[in-house]
Design an enzyme around this catalytic site. Sequence first.
Site, PDB file in Angstrom:
ATOM      1  N   HIS A 132       0.968  -1.013  -0.026  1.00 10.17           N
ATOM      2  CA  HIS A 132       0.116   0.079   0.027  1.00 10.17           C
ATOM      3  C   HIS A 132       0.739   1.486   0.147  1.00 10.17           C
ATOM      4  O   HIS A 132       0.547   2.280  -0.608  1.00 10.17           O
ATOM      5  CB  HIS A 132      -0.708  -0.098   1.279  1.00 10.17           C
ATOM      6  CG  HIS A 132      -1.707   1.369   1.445  1.00 10.17           C
ATOM      7  ND1 HIS A 132      -2.959   1.354   1.086  1.00 10.17           N
ATOM      8  CD2 HIS A 132      -1.276   2.192   2.253  1.00 10.17           C
ATOM      9  CE1 HIS A 132      -3.305   2.616   1.369  1.00 10.17           C
ATOM     10  NE2 HIS A 132      -2.350   3.243   1.929  1.00 10.17           N
ATOM     11  N   GLU A 133       1.875   1.454   0.567  1.00  6.36           N
ATOM     12  CA  GLU A 133       2.807   2.455   0.923  1.00  6.36           C
ATOM     13  C   GLU A 133       3.628   2.765  -0.362  1.00  6.36           C
ATOM     14  O   GLU A 133       3.834   3.650  -0.549  1.00  6.36           O
ATOM     15  CB  GLU A 133       3.705   2.192   2.185  1.00  6.36           C
ATOM     16  CG  GLU A 133       2.862   2.420   3.546  1.00  6.36           C
ATOM     17  CD  GLU A 133       1.970   3.408   3.794  1.00  6.36           C
ATOM     18  OE1 GLU A 133       2.442   4.539   3.073  1.00  6.36           O
ATOM     19  OE2 GLU A 133       1.191   3.317   4.502  1.00  6.36           O
ATOM     20  N   HIS A 136       1.580   4.498  -3.069  1.00  2.94           N
ATOM     21  CA  HIS A 136       1.352   5.992  -2.873  1.00  2.94           C
ATOM     22  C   HIS A 136       2.797   6.367  -3.276  1.00  2.94           C
ATOM     23  O   HIS A 136       2.596   7.498  -4.182  1.00  2.94           O
ATOM     24  CB  HIS A 136       1.733   5.981  -1.054  1.00  2.94           C
ATOM     25  CG  HIS A 136       0.294   6.276  -0.421  1.00  2.94           C
ATOM     26  ND1 HIS A 136      -0.784   6.902  -0.965  1.00  2.94           N
ATOM     27  CD2 HIS A 136       0.050   5.713   0.660  1.00  2.94           C
ATOM     28  CE1 HIS A 136      -1.596   6.796  -0.244  1.00  2.94           C
ATOM     29  NE2 HIS A 136      -1.437   5.773   0.586  1.00  2.94           N
ATOM     30  N   GLU A 201      -6.178   7.364  -0.560  1.00  4.92           N
ATOM     31  CA  GLU A 201      -6.296   6.168   0.197  1.00  4.92           C
ATOM     32  C   GLU A 201      -6.896   5.131  -0.369  1.00  4.92           C
ATOM     33  O   GLU A 201      -6.500   3.829  -0.640  1.00  4.92           O
ATOM     34  CB  GLU A 201      -6.849   6.266   1.540  1.00  4.92           C
ATOM     35  CG  GLU A 201      -5.830   7.232   2.565  1.00  4.92           C
ATOM     36  CD  GLU A 201      -4.429   6.448   2.661  1.00  4.92           C
ATOM     37  OE1 GLU A 201      -4.397   5.205   2.948  1.00  4.92           O
ATOM     38  OE2 GLU A 201      -3.634   7.234   2.610  1.00  4.92           O
TER      39      GLU A 201
END
Length: 280
Positions: A132-133, A136, A201
């Site tokens: 997930h990071e 980003h 998100e």
Amino acid sequence: MFGNWVKTSILMAGIVALFGAIGAMIGGRQGMLLALLFGGAMNLWAYWFSDKMVLKMYKARQVDETVSPYLYNMVRELAFRAQLPMPKVYIIDEAQPNAFATGRNPENAAVAATTGIIRMLSERELRGVMAHELAHVKNRDILISTISATVAGAISVLAQFGMFFGGRDEDRPHPALQILVMILAPIAAMVIQMAISRTREFGADHEGSDISGDPEALASALAKIDAHAKGIPMQTAEAHPETAQMMIMNPLSGGGLRGLFSTHPSTEERIARLHDLARR
């Protein structure tokens, strides 16, 4: 994903327009121009230095494969899958389970995880979080969130300045309207900033699931983090709430009007979308 970018672009335009409006309230046309120039200078500073500032703020320590082979090798494998340069990897000595990414572009990125999240999650779940990071990083969300946070903060400062120093001339509206805008503009800027964060998100959840190939792992991780993070305070985040939007889960204790002023979508909705993604 394209829809998320359209929403983000509209929201960013709105927050910049608010910045110009505050400048106009303070100094007419010239004030609006000066405000936009000031905002541009702040964004330039944030672009180059915000990552170092945030990592120092959280006392993050950089690790490599000799210091933390478990986390470092996990990030390296996921970065390869995402076709990203290897980011710097940091560990934060905080009990609250959380993680974030920072850096102005994929070539200058860093990912950080708290000791709490490393201890709490299984390897599969932590892998979902770090994917997930990295999403980003891949989507360049860090730059967007940094700019929105910087401009939103500057709007609040300008509004306070205008309350005390705003004068009257032919370019400015009625004083009563000036006061109303000075009060409401910072609130509106904060709401827009939170909306930008929530939009990004959802995108990172989707992209991160593609990177890890395991949406259910991230869903399980989010459920665990949400269940435990609320009861474990993170003092640095409480002292610097503008950094809350960077985390995978809102680190703040929070209060009323949570849905409007939350930096993150509801965990239940994120998990539901991930389960749906896994089924598809």
